[in-house]
Write an enzyme that holds these catalytic residues in place. Structure first.
Site, PDB file in Angstrom:
ATOM      1  N   ILE A 327       6.511  -2.156  -0.124  1.00 50.14           N
ATOM      2  CA  ILE A 327       7.117  -3.445   0.190  1.00 50.14           C
ATOM      3  C   ILE A 327       8.313  -3.698  -0.711  1.00 50.14           C
ATOM      4  O   ILE A 327       8.412  -3.157  -1.805  1.00 50.14           O
ATOM      5  CB  ILE A 327       6.087  -4.594   0.089  1.00 50.14           C
ATOM      6  CG1 ILE A 327       5.402  -4.629  -1.277  1.00 50.14           C
ATOM      7  CG2 ILE A 327       5.054  -4.483   1.195  1.00 50.14           C
ATOM      8  CD1 ILE A 327       4.387  -5.751  -1.415  1.00 50.14           C
ATOM      9  N   GLU A 328       9.221  -4.529  -0.229  1.00 51.18           N
ATOM     10  CA  GLU A 328      10.516  -4.670  -0.888  1.00 51.18           C
ATOM     11  C   GLU A 328      10.420  -5.261  -2.286  1.00 51.18           C
ATOM     12  O   GLU A 328      11.277  -4.998  -3.136  1.00 51.18           O
ATOM     13  CB  GLU A 328      11.460  -5.512  -0.032  1.00 51.18           C
ATOM     14  CG  GLU A 328      11.044  -6.953   0.170  1.00 51.18           C
ATOM     15  CD  GLU A 328      11.915  -7.648   1.215  1.00 51.18           C
ATOM     16  OE1 GLU A 328      12.571  -8.638   0.848  1.00 51.18           O
ATOM     17  OE2 GLU A 328      11.937  -7.216   2.392  1.00 51.18           O
ATOM     18  N   GLN A 329       9.398  -6.044  -2.557  1.00 51.75           N
ATOM     19  CA  GLN A 329       9.250  -6.595  -3.904  1.00 51.75           C
ATOM     20  C   GLN A 329       8.927  -5.513  -4.920  1.00 51.75           C
ATOM     21  O   GLN A 329       9.069  -5.746  -6.122  1.00 51.75           O
ATOM     22  CB  GLN A 329       8.181  -7.690  -3.908  1.00 51.75           C
ATOM     23  CG  GLN A 329       8.617  -8.996  -3.260  1.00 51.75           C
ATOM     24  CD  GLN A 329       8.583  -8.975  -1.748  1.00 51.75           C
ATOM     25  OE1 GLN A 329       8.154  -7.990  -1.138  1.00 51.75           O
ATOM     26  NE2 GLN A 329       9.023 -10.053  -1.114  1.00 51.75           N
ATOM     27  N   GLY A 330       8.459  -4.362  -4.463  1.00 52.38           N
ATOM     28  CA  GLY A 330       8.313  -3.228  -5.367  1.00 52.38           C
ATOM     29  C   GLY A 330       6.969  -2.556  -5.410  1.00 52.38           C
ATOM     30  O   GLY A 330       6.846  -1.480  -5.998  1.00 52.38           O
ATOM     31  N   SER A 354      12.736  -3.695  -7.618  1.00 47.74           N
ATOM     32  CA  SER A 354      13.243  -3.928  -6.263  1.00 47.74           C
ATOM     33  C   SER A 354      14.573  -3.228  -5.979  1.00 47.74           C
ATOM     34  O   SER A 354      14.752  -2.687  -4.881  1.00 47.74           O
ATOM     35  CB  SER A 354      13.379  -5.433  -6.011  1.00 47.74           C
ATOM     36  OG  SER A 354      12.116  -6.027  -5.848  1.00 47.74           O
TER      37      SER A 354
END
Length: 523
Positions: A327-330, A354
């Site tokens: 996921i983009e948050q990491g 990120s």
């Protein structure tokens, strides 16, 4: 000498006209106490005025973390550049920042989250800006909207097309922040920061580096302050040499409406049987059908909406771990969480900053992405970023444009139209009442994903609904599967506001998807 101070003292030196970068994702890592102090200073003194705020991912939410709303005041905030914005229920009072945007009281821009991190990186390196293909053919492209959210922004464009090395590129000028406001868990007296109770790093290091290299100030909000030497060097994510002020805020939320969940920060591994499985309904059928598109060993990005339940389909089918969710948050691995905790994962294998995650996405290094849609048009373009009637209902594009620019395979999911009443009975889809709003339209309100560009690049795009599966082909949007119990003409072709092609090898969706028991997923 300690760097610890109060929030009021930390923000006291922020000048009029400053560029302020904030590291946050809704409530996750949001430095809310510092933003509150900044807003309070403006209320008391009328300063700082005419700020520019930079948010690669939204700061704040509807549910207890005001975030950017602390400074969303006429005279205080003049310009905002955001990858996403606080979003919430249609009937809720719009956040102050949305009231400023729709009232044309602030120059507001929506750019891809990863691109904003890139713009900060270029500012940190004292380079002119970013040349990228990310956003071409979408609302980010100046040939369409240039990322402008209102008339105030349209009068001052910040994206332009450039020719370089014989190719067309989008050019985004570097961002040079005067202030970076970040958040961590622990600071020592020298300002070294660790993130042991956070659910992500986001871009804390990169944002601090940009402010430091541009002669700016870095303010870190933390849960606690420890003596020097308390933090192992390997655990320091932002060195104290980048940090000017440390503000202790022991009661800060871990993420939206969540005081603390150790599984989010990797401090505890939850038993797999503790995760709630989706109830059996049409949305679950969609998630099941999406799951059938994936292969073992893939790295798969997961977005918000129906597709966020796909990891739980794998769990129910006994296949947890067969693919790795990113996921983009990491977060890498584990199980992405839902609702208030979206953007976090429980039991993650790793946390990646990120900006690094977005570099991975922008170049198409992963195998597939699972995303939602608000609208699909005749060319297969998708709108996920704007609802004109209720703009605060959507968060903007976030990382959607970064993710889809070069993704090899994209599976969009959602209901065929809005407001329909459907149920599953005896293994068939039953439509009791048709929806009030079509989602398949002649032209989307905003192009978040360009179907035309996807065809040109040879991307594989599939659209899964409860009624049918569609595939983007060179000659148009094509129905390839229909649900049992559905009439092709009445329930699909007549309900779309634009003509659809029908495959000459039309199939019925797997009947097992429409039964409540596990359906035997194979990857």
């Amino acid at each position: 000498m300690t760097k610890q101070t109060t929030a009021a003292n930390a923000v006291a030196g922020i000048p009029d006209g400053a560029v302020v970068a904030v590291n946050s994702s809704s409530g996750l890592c949001c430095p809310d106490a510092v933003l509150a102090a900044l807003g309070a200073r403006f209320d008391e003194t009328g300063h700082p005025q005419n700020l520019t705020s930079i948010h690669p991912i939204a700061a704040g939410d509807f549910f207890g973390t005001k975030g950017v709303d602390h400074i969303a005041k006429p005279g205080c905030l003049a310009r905002i550049i955001g990858g996403s914005y606080p979003s919430g229920p249609t009937k809720a009072e719009p956040p102050l920042i949305w009231q400023m945007i729709t009232g044309n009281a602030v120059e507001a821009y929506n750019l891809p989250s990863g691109i904003i991190f890139d713009m900060l990186r270029e500012g940190a390196g004292q380079r002119p800006g970013v040349l990228s293909k990310v956003g071409m053919g979408t609302f980010v492209d100046p040939d369409l909207e240039g990322g402008a959210m209102n008339a105030a922004a349209r009068s001052k464009p910040i994206v332009r097309r450039e020719q370089f090395d014989g190719e067309d590129w989008l050019y985004f000028k570097a961002l040079r922040p005067d202030v970076a406001i970040i958040r961590a868990t622990t600071a020592d007296q020298r300002g070294n920061l660790s993130f042991e109770s956070e659910g992500a790093y986001l871009g804390a290091m990169e944002m601090a580096l940009a402010a430091r290299n541009c002669g700016g100030v870095v303010i870190a909000q933390v849960r606690r302050v420890a003596a020097n030497g308390s933090i192992r060097p390997h655990d320091v994510r932002v060195p104290g040499i980048f940090v000017d002020h440390v503000v202790e805020a022991p009661d800060m939320l871990q993420t939206t409406a969540t005081p603390y969940d150790p599984a989010i920060s990797g401090e505890l591994i939850r038993p797999l049987d503790s995760f709630q499985l989706p109830e059996f309904n049409a949305q679950k059928v969609i998630a099941r059908r999406v799951a059938q598109e994936l292969n073992e060993g893939w790295a798969v990005n997961v977005g918000f909406g129906v597709s966020a339940n796909v990891p739980r389909i794998f769990l129910e089918e006994g296949l947890h771990g067969a693919v790795t969710w990113v996921i983009e948050q990491g977060a890498v691995g584990g199980i992405p969480l839902l609702d208030f905790k979206f953007g976090c994962a429980a039991n993650a294998e790793a946390f990646v900053a990120s900006p690094h995650q977005f570099a991975y996405f922008q170049a198409g290094g992963f195998d597939a992405s699972l995303l939602s849609f608000l609208e699909i048009d005749a060319q297969g373009s998708v709108n996920v970023s704007r609802l004109a009637a209720t703009p605060h209902r959507t968060a903007g594009a976030g990382g959607f444009v970064d993710i889809t620019t070069r993704a090899k395979r994209i599976i969009f999911s959602g209901t065929f139209n809005a407001g329909a009443k459907v149920r599953i009975e005896d293994g068939k889809l039953v439509i009791d009442r048709e929806g009030h709003t079509a989602k398949i339209v002649p032209e989307v309100d905003q192009v978040s994903f360009s179907g035309k560009r996807a065809v040109e690049q040879g991307q594989n795009a599939t659209y899964v609904t409860e009624r049918c599966v569609l595939v983007l082909r060179a000659d148009g949007l094509t129905v390839t599967e229909i649900a049992p119990g559905v009439d092709l003409q009445r329930d699909i072709l007549d309900q779309a506001q634009t003509p659809l092609l029908v495959s000459d090898q039309l199939q019925t969706m797997d009947a097992a998807l429409f039964q409540p028991e596990p359906f035997g997923l194979k990857v």
